[in-house]
Motif scaffolding. Sequence first.
Motif, short mmCIF file in Angstrom:
data_model
loop_
_atom_site.label_atom_id
_atom_site.label_comp_id
_atom_site.label_asym_id
_atom_site.label_seq_id
_atom_site.Cartn_x
_atom_site.Cartn_y
_atom_site.Cartn_z
N LEU A 118 0.87 -1.33 0.09
CA LEU A 118 -0.03 -0.18 0.19
C LEU A 118 0.88 1.17 -0.03
N ASP A 119 0.42 2.34 -0.79
CA ASP A 119 1.39 3.53 -0.76
C ASP A 119 1.19 4.16 0.82
N SER A 120 2.06 5.18 0.84
CA SER A 120 2.16 5.48 2.43
C SER A 120 1.03 6.17 2.71
N THR A 121 0.30 7.06 1.87
CA THR A 121 -1.13 7.75 2.13
C THR A 121 -2.07 6.68 2.78
N ALA A 122 -2.24 5.55 1.89
CA ALA A 122 -3.16 4.62 2.33
C ALA A 122 -2.98 4.08 3.53
N LEU A 123 -1.44 3.52 3.72
CA LEU A 123 -0.95 2.79 4.98
C LEU A 123 -1.20 3.76 6.12
N GLU A 124 -1.12 5.02 5.84
CA GLU A 124 -1.03 6.00 7.22
C GLU A 124 -2.68 6.19 7.59
N ALA A 125 -3.48 6.22 6.41
CA ALA A 125 -5.07 6.23 6.70
C ALA A 125 -5.51 5.00 7.53
N LEU A 126 -4.89 3.98 7.08
CA LEU A 126 -5.17 2.60 7.77
C LEU A 126 -4.85 2.83 9.34
N ALA A 127 -3.66 3.19 9.44
CA ALA A 127 -3.28 3.51 10.87
C ALA A 127 -4.10 4.15 11.70
N ARG A 128 -4.34 5.39 11.05
CA ARG A 128 -5.03 6.52 11.81
C ARG A 128 -6.50 5.96 12.09
N SER A 129 -7.17 5.32 11.14
CA SER A 129 -8.68 5.08 11.28
C SER A 129 -8.65 3.92 12.01
N SER A 130 -7.68 3.14 12.15
CA SER A 130 -7.89 1.56 13.10
C SER A 130 -7.37 2.06 14.55
N GLY A 131 -6.62 3.05 14.84
CA GLY A 131 -6.10 3.57 15.92
C GLY A 131 -4.57 2.61 16.22
N ILE A 132 -3.98 1.94 15.23
CA ILE A 132 -3.03 1.05 15.43
C ILE A 132 -1.68 2.15 15.04
#
Length: 310
Positions: free
Chosen positions: A231-245
């Motif tokens: 996943l590109d950095s933007t998508a990976l960061e969005a996943l981390a932010r939205s999941s709280g991980i």
Amino acid sequence: MARVPPLSTFSIAAWDPVRQDWGAAVLSNYLAVGALVPFVRAQVGVVLTQATASRPLAEAALAGLAEGLAADEVLAGVIGRDRRAPVRQVAVLDSNGRAAVHTGEECREEAGHVMGERYLCTGNTLLPGTLDAMGAVFEAARSAGQGELADWLLAALAAGAAAGGDRRGELAAALLVARPDGGFGGDNDRYVDLRVDAHGQPIQTLRRLLAIHHLYYQDAAAEAWQDLHELDSTALEALARSSGIVLRTLQARDDAAMEGLVHWFADHNIEHALDPAGWRVRRELSVYLSLFAPGNGVPSKSSQLRVSKR
């Protein structure tokens, strides 16, 4: 009598006999065009009314198709009883993919249609070349054998817009595909029902919505998966932010981070888009995660496990 505004638009209807999909796509500078123009019923056909849209006329046409009448018979029947025929476009595609189109002589120029094998394109108030571009791209997309009817319809709609489209601009678009038992729960035919309204980029937004729809409803082929860390950095960061991980624990393939991901995917009803053992995700996930980017309006609230810093 209430004023009936002109509904300048362009649209496409088609049938895919392989998947038994009947569908339509429409674009216009008119608000909520998807609620007005396309009427689709699995194993029955498609009816489009535009220039001057009419739900009663469309429903009457669908009733004729359901009785087994051919497209040209249905069209002749509804137009013969229609006092607004001169200012209306009506397109009918029956259960066997046969097409018939009426364009009233008082419809705004440029108005007309093109028809091919199991599809039709029609529109009014267009820039020249719009309908020809739609037909050519639809046929090419279908022949390529990639995707399904919804993808081909959207490709044709985008081609029409790129070739000129509605000469007044773009405000709304819709994509509707009916498949026997194809809707949520398998008890209806609403396989795809997507709409974009009052938006500056309706085609691009409809394309994103269709990708997310595929994530929810389409079985993934082997090539539809990718490593989570691709996943590109933007998508990976969005996943981390939205999941709280914490992002760092995701990147480290931490077991606790995967536990949190399993819960997050389940909470968002896309558990089938995660392969925990292989740390793989569906390729469409990047489009879905764009919803959680700052400013997109989807809150980054999560009940998931938050992995602490180490």
